[in-house]
Design a protein around this motif. Structure first.
Motif, PDB file in Angstrom:
ATOM      1  N   MET A  88       1.859   4.582   8.552  1.00  0.00           N
ATOM      2  CA  MET A  88       0.510   4.215   8.108  1.00  0.00           C
ATOM      3  C   MET A  88       0.553   3.112   7.064  1.00  0.00           C
ATOM      4  O   MET A  88      -0.268   2.191   7.076  1.00  0.00           O
ATOM      5  CB  MET A  88      -0.226   5.447   7.560  1.00  0.00           C
ATOM      6  CG  MET A  88      -0.674   6.392   8.651  1.00  0.00           C
ATOM      7  SD  MET A  88      -1.327   7.927   8.017  1.00  0.00           S
ATOM      8  CE  MET A  88      -2.935   7.403   7.440  1.00  0.00           C
ATOM      9  N   VAL A  89       1.519   3.205   6.143  1.00  0.00           N
ATOM     10  CA  VAL A  89       1.641   2.186   5.091  1.00  0.00           C
ATOM     11  C   VAL A  89       1.950   0.832   5.720  1.00  0.00           C
ATOM     12  O   VAL A  89       1.320  -0.180   5.404  1.00  0.00           O
ATOM     13  CB  VAL A  89       2.739   2.587   4.076  1.00  0.00           C
ATOM     14  CG1 VAL A  89       3.058   1.427   3.150  1.00  0.00           C
ATOM     15  CG2 VAL A  89       2.293   3.789   3.277  1.00  0.00           C
ATOM     16  N   ILE A  90       2.920   0.823   6.639  1.00  0.00           N
ATOM     17  CA  ILE A  90       3.311  -0.437   7.273  1.00  0.00           C
ATOM     18  C   ILE A  90       2.146  -1.009   8.076  1.00  0.00           C
ATOM     19  O   ILE A  90       1.873  -2.205   8.059  1.00  0.00           O
ATOM     20  CB  ILE A  90       4.545  -0.207   8.176  1.00  0.00           C
ATOM     21  CG1 ILE A  90       5.771   0.020   7.296  1.00  0.00           C
ATOM     22  CG2 ILE A  90       4.777  -1.380   9.101  1.00  0.00           C
ATOM     23  CD1 ILE A  90       7.025   0.336   8.058  1.00  0.00           C
ATOM     24  N   ASN A  91       1.421  -0.135   8.772  1.00  0.00           N
ATOM     25  CA  ASN A  91       0.289  -0.577   9.584  1.00  0.00           C
ATOM     26  C   ASN A  91      -0.837  -1.131   8.722  1.00  0.00           C
ATOM     27  O   ASN A  91      -1.302  -2.256   8.914  1.00  0.00           O
ATOM     28  CB  ASN A  91      -0.202   0.612  10.429  1.00  0.00           C
ATOM     29  CG  ASN A  91      -1.243   0.196  11.444  1.00  0.00           C
ATOM     30  OD1 ASN A  91      -2.414   0.119  11.127  1.00  0.00           O
ATOM     31  ND2 ASN A  91      -0.800  -0.107  12.653  1.00  0.00           N
ATOM     32  N   LEU A  92      -1.257  -0.333   7.726  1.00  0.00           N
ATOM     33  CA  LEU A  92      -2.362  -0.772   6.869  1.00  0.00           C
ATOM     34  C   LEU A  92      -1.966  -2.013   6.078  1.00  0.00           C
ATOM     35  O   LEU A  92      -2.775  -2.918   5.880  1.00  0.00           O
ATOM     36  CB  LEU A  92      -2.775   0.367   5.926  1.00  0.00           C
ATOM     37  CG  LEU A  92      -3.919   0.039   4.953  1.00  0.00           C
ATOM     38  CD1 LEU A  92      -5.164  -0.378   5.705  1.00  0.00           C
ATOM     39  CD2 LEU A  92      -4.220   1.225   4.058  1.00  0.00           C
ATOM     40  N   GLY A  93      -0.691  -2.054   5.632  1.00  0.00           N
ATOM     41  CA  GLY A  93      -0.220  -3.196   4.843  1.00  0.00           C
ATOM     42  C   GLY A  93      -0.469  -4.520   5.556  1.00  0.00           C
ATOM     43  O   GLY A  93      -0.923  -5.489   4.937  1.00  0.00           O
ATOM     44  N   ALA A  94      -0.212  -4.558   6.860  1.00  0.00           N
ATOM     45  CA  ALA A  94      -0.371  -5.802   7.618  1.00  0.00           C
ATOM     46  C   ALA A  94      -1.836  -6.217   7.705  1.00  0.00           C
ATOM     47  O   ALA A  94      -2.180  -7.376   7.490  1.00  0.00           O
ATOM     48  CB  ALA A  94       0.210  -5.629   9.015  1.00  0.00           C
ATOM     49  N   TYR A  95      -2.719  -5.241   7.995  1.00  0.00           N
ATOM     50  CA  TYR A  95      -4.145  -5.564   8.097  1.00  0.00           C
ATOM     51  C   TYR A  95      -4.717  -5.920   6.731  1.00  0.00           C
ATOM     52  O   TYR A  95      -5.485  -6.872   6.589  1.00  0.00           O
ATOM     53  CB  TYR A  95      -4.914  -4.395   8.714  1.00  0.00           C
ATOM     54  CG  TYR A  95      -4.715  -4.265  10.202  1.00  0.00           C
ATOM     55  CD1 TYR A  95      -5.492  -4.996  11.086  1.00  0.00           C
ATOM     56  CD2 TYR A  95      -3.727  -3.441  10.722  1.00  0.00           C
ATOM     57  CE1 TYR A  95      -5.307  -4.891  12.442  1.00  0.00           C
ATOM     58  CE2 TYR A  95      -3.528  -3.334  12.083  1.00  0.00           C
ATOM     59  CZ  TYR A  95      -4.312  -4.062  12.938  1.00  0.00           C
ATOM     60  OH  TYR A  95      -4.111  -3.960  14.281  1.00  0.00           O
ATOM     61  N   ALA A  96      -4.334  -5.119   5.700  1.00  0.00           N
ATOM     62  CA  ALA A  96      -4.843  -5.367   4.348  1.00  0.00           C
ATOM     63  C   ALA A  96      -4.397  -6.740   3.863  1.00  0.00           C
ATOM     64  O   ALA A  96      -5.148  -7.439   3.189  1.00  0.00           O
ATOM     65  CB  ALA A  96      -4.366  -4.269   3.403  1.00  0.00           C
ATOM     66  N   CYS A  97      -3.184  -7.136   4.215  1.00  0.00           N
ATOM     67  CA  CYS A  97      -2.669  -8.450   3.826  1.00  0.00           C
ATOM     68  C   CYS A  97      -3.607  -9.551   4.287  1.00  0.00           C
ATOM     69  O   CYS A  97      -4.016 -10.410   3.501  1.00  0.00           O
ATOM     70  CB  CYS A  97      -1.275  -8.655   4.413  1.00  0.00           C
ATOM     71  SG  CYS A  97      -0.672 -10.348   4.251  1.00  0.00           S
ATOM     72  N   GLU A  98      -3.983  -9.516   5.563  1.00  0.00           N
ATOM     73  CA  GLU A  98      -4.859 -10.559   6.108  1.00  0.00           C
ATOM     74  C   GLU A  98      -6.236 -10.525   5.454  1.00  0.00           C
ATOM     75  O   GLU A  98      -6.821 -11.561   5.162  1.00  0.00           O
ATOM     76  CB  GLU A  98      -5.002 -10.381   7.629  1.00  0.00           C
ATOM     77  CG  GLU A  98      -3.811 -10.880   8.402  1.00  0.00           C
ATOM     78  CD  GLU A  98      -3.527 -12.359   8.143  1.00  0.00           C
ATOM     79  OE1 GLU A  98      -4.226 -13.192   8.716  1.00  0.00           O
ATOM     80  OE2 GLU A  98      -2.613 -12.663   7.362  1.00  0.00           O
ATOM     81  N   ILE A  99      -6.758  -9.303   5.235  1.00  0.00           N
ATOM     82  CA  ILE A  99      -8.092  -9.173   4.636  1.00  0.00           C
ATOM     83  C   ILE A  99      -8.084  -9.712   3.203  1.00  0.00           C
ATOM     84  O   ILE A  99      -8.941 -10.499   2.811  1.00  0.00           O
ATOM     85  CB  ILE A  99      -8.544  -7.692   4.667  1.00  0.00           C
ATOM     86  CG1 ILE A  99      -8.733  -7.215   6.112  1.00  0.00           C
ATOM     87  CG2 ILE A  99      -9.839  -7.504   3.891  1.00  0.00           C
ATOM     88  CD1 ILE A  99      -8.965  -5.724   6.252  1.00  0.00           C
ATOM     89  N   ILE A 100      -7.066  -9.286   2.419  1.00  0.00           N
ATOM     90  CA  ILE A 100      -7.016  -9.686   1.012  1.00  0.00           C
ATOM     91  C   ILE A 100      -6.738 -11.189   0.895  1.00  0.00           C
ATOM     92  O   ILE A 100      -7.287 -11.870   0.037  1.00  0.00           O
ATOM     93  CB  ILE A 100      -5.950  -8.855   0.258  1.00  0.00           C
ATOM     94  CG1 ILE A 100      -6.362  -7.384   0.254  1.00  0.00           C
ATOM     95  CG2 ILE A 100      -5.786  -9.352  -1.174  1.00  0.00           C
ATOM     96  CD1 ILE A 100      -5.278  -6.432  -0.177  1.00  0.00           C
ATOM     97  N   ARG A 101      -5.901 -11.706   1.795  1.00  0.00           N
ATOM     98  CA  ARG A 101      -5.592 -13.136   1.758  1.00  0.00           C
ATOM     99  C   ARG A 101      -6.867 -13.969   1.968  1.00  0.00           C
ATOM    100  O   ARG A 101      -7.068 -14.995   1.321  1.00  0.00           O
ATOM    101  CB  ARG A 101      -4.570 -13.493   2.831  1.00  0.00           C
ATOM    102  CG  ARG A 101      -3.910 -14.839   2.638  1.00  0.00           C
ATOM    103  CD  ARG A 101      -2.863 -15.021   3.696  1.00  0.00           C
ATOM    104  NE  ARG A 101      -3.475 -14.930   5.018  1.00  0.00           N
ATOM    105  CZ  ARG A 101      -3.817 -15.979   5.747  1.00  0.00           C
ATOM    106  NH1 ARG A 101      -3.623 -17.180   5.284  1.00  0.00           N
ATOM    107  NH2 ARG A 101      -4.356 -15.830   6.936  1.00  0.00           N
ATOM    108  N   ALA A 102      -7.733 -13.481   2.858  1.00  0.00           N
ATOM    109  CA  ALA A 102      -9.002 -14.183   3.074  1.00  0.00           C
ATOM    110  C   ALA A 102      -9.793 -14.237   1.773  1.00  0.00           C
ATOM    111  O   ALA A 102     -10.402 -15.260   1.441  1.00  0.00           O
ATOM    112  CB  ALA A 102      -9.810 -13.481   4.162  1.00  0.00           C
ATOM    113  N   GLY A 103      -9.762 -13.126   0.998  1.00  0.00           N
ATOM    114  CA  GLY A 103     -10.450 -13.103  -0.292  1.00  0.00           C
ATOM    115  C   GLY A 103      -9.822 -14.060  -1.279  1.00  0.00           C
ATOM    116  O   GLY A 103     -10.520 -14.754  -2.025  1.00  0.00           O
ATOM    117  N   ILE A 104      -8.483 -14.121  -1.284  1.00  0.00           N
ATOM    118  CA  ILE A 104      -7.775 -15.009  -2.223  1.00  0.00           C
ATOM    119  C   ILE A 104      -8.079 -16.466  -1.877  1.00  0.00           C
ATOM    120  O   ILE A 104      -8.291 -17.293  -2.767  1.00  0.00           O
ATOM    121  CB  ILE A 104      -6.257 -14.738  -2.168  1.00  0.00           C
ATOM    122  CG1 ILE A 104      -5.954 -13.368  -2.772  1.00  0.00           C
ATOM    123  CG2 ILE A 104      -5.493 -15.830  -2.908  1.00  0.00           C
ATOM    124  CD1 ILE A 104      -4.512 -12.966  -2.694  1.00  0.00           C
TER     125      ILE A 104
END
Lengths: 224, 219
Positions: free
Chosen positions: A97-113
């Motif tokens: 779950m961590v590895i899975n969410l990490g990848a999606y969260a990365c893209e979402i947060i990067r869009a915010g950055i």
């Protein structure tokens, strides 16, 4: 043709369901927190990190986003012991779950950055803040605030995905439903109850995330 | 004892992947058709239709796909319908896909300026004609990238059908693992095949979106 519903035979299995809900909650709390942490680290690496790290993070994100969670879970639980990394069911489920969410969260947060104006970095630097301080105070918090609703949806999706963890016999909600239907032969009722519980858990999770958002970004509420 | 070469593993996985592809395509087409109907209800000018469509979308987006699969696979036989894993997989993926596509497309339809509705209404077009000739052709352009993007979710969603016994790529991986005792290789290759199926879809969705945004910035 007519089917008579019988939820009464499920009555004895309250504790089983309660345990299932507790483990699903545990999975999503631990997996969600660590997954968002990993996502933040990866978003930093991709947006501002050293050049050599970026392709590695990109490869990780693409690989995870383009393969099913079930296969990721099976690879971690059944595949990794073959190269000497043995994990318990619970550890494997949380890691997946961590590895899975990490990848999606990365893209979402990067869009915010990326939505942060360049001048903000320069402003931070001109106030003698270190790059890490600038990232933490100037970039990350407003970025998280912008993408909080998207992140919330993603965490809910990951919680629904956790239903699959029953397949490696993690005793979460779906496992409980499977267990109950195998004892009572009331498959339809068991899964309806589990589905309703998932629905309630999703509502609860959204409320918790909303509250957490208000707590994390208190003074900024009106500006956006 | 039979020995399995790596090629045996890969070729068997590829054979099973045909079913993943077929199910994905059928579920996507089915989901698209049902999704159009749900979209129509969602934006229709009858409140009860809107509410029903909303409930439908919330229900399928708000519960795990695995639960939907179980309910259809175990539930329909109780009502006297005989369902094969194939049929259950197709029906549940279709319904699940339709809810997501309807919601994606609703966003696209709502991004069409209100003036377009008013202009076409002043030309005495019916609601259906407005949709058919004015709104949908414009909304379609915006809808392509997220729709292609969602197709990746459909392909990944088919993996869950292995749990109700439909033999596609994931189920085949488990079966082959049980015969070869090489989970690392088998699941590694299975992941690779899924990646080869999904990555072009993800990439083309991104490219289409960028192309559309560029066009948008020019005027």
């Amino acid at each position: 043709m007519a089917y008579s519903f019988d939820f009464s035979s499920l009555a004895d299995y309250g504790p089983v369901l309660a345990k299932g809900v507790a483990i699903t909650v545990e999975l999503i709390v631990v997996g969600g927190a660590l997954g968002v942490g990993l996502g933040i680290a990866c978003a930093w690496a991709k947006a501002l990190g050293p050049r050599w790290l970026r392709p590695i993070v990109s490869a990780y994100v693409e690989l995870i986003r383009n393969t099913p969670f079930l296969i990721q879970l099976f690879f971690i639980f059944f595949g990794l012991p073959a190269i000497g990394v043995g994990l318990t069911e619970m550890q494997a489920a949380i890691l997946a779950m961590v590895i899975n969410l990490g990848a999606y969260a990365c893209e979402i947060i990067r869009a915010g950055i990326e939505a942060t104006p360049r001048g903000q970095f320069e402003a931070g630097a001109s106030l003698a803040m270190s790059p890490i301080q600038t990232f933490r105070h100037v970039v990350l918090v407003p970025a998280l605030q912008k993408i909080w609703p998207a992140l919330t949806s993603q965490i809910v999706i990951v919680m629904f995905g956790s239903a699959v963890c029953s397949q490696i016999s993690v005793e979460e909600l779906t496992f409980a439903a499977n267990f109950i239907q195998s004892r009572t032969f009331r498959a339809f009722e068991s899964y309806i109850v589990a589905t309703v519980l998932y629905l309630l858990l999703a509502v609860l999770l959204r409320q918790v995330m909303r509250g957490l958002g208000l707590f994390l970004f208190p003074r900024r509420r009106k500006t956006t | 004892m039979t020995q399995f070469t790596t090629w045996d593993i890969v070729s068997n996985l590829l054979l099973a992947a045909r079913w993943t592809v077929l199910l994905s395509i059928l579920a996507f087409i089915g989901g698209g058709v049902v999704g159009l109907v749900v979209l129509y209800c969602r934006i229709a000018r009858k409140v009860w239709l809107q509410r029903a469509a909303n409930l439908y979308i919330e229900l399928f987006q708000g519960t795990p796909l695995l639960m939907q699969l179980f309910l259809i696979f175990f539930g329909l036989p109780l009502m006297g319908l005989d369902v094969s894993p194939w049929a259950a997989a197709f029906v549940s993926l279709t319904l699940w896909t339709s809810a997501f596509l309807a919601e994606i497309w609703r966003g696209c339809v709502e991004s069409i300026p209100k003036g377009q509705w008013e202009a076409s209404s002043s030309l005495a077009m019916s609601f259906f004609e407005q949709l058919r000739y004015v709104v949908l052709p414009q909304a379609l352009r915006i809808a392509v990238p997220p729709t292609v993007g969602f197709s990746v979710q459909v392909v990944k969603g088919t993996a869950l059908t292995s749990i109700i016994g439909f033999v596609e790529l994931s189920k085949a991986s488990t079966i082959i693992t049980n015969a070869t005792f090489e989970p690392f290789t088998v699941y590694g290759f299975a992941a690779l095949i899924y990646f080869v199926l999904c990555w072009p879809l993800s990439k083309s969705s991104q490219l289409l979106e960028r192309k559309l945004n560029v066009a948008h910035h020019h005027h």
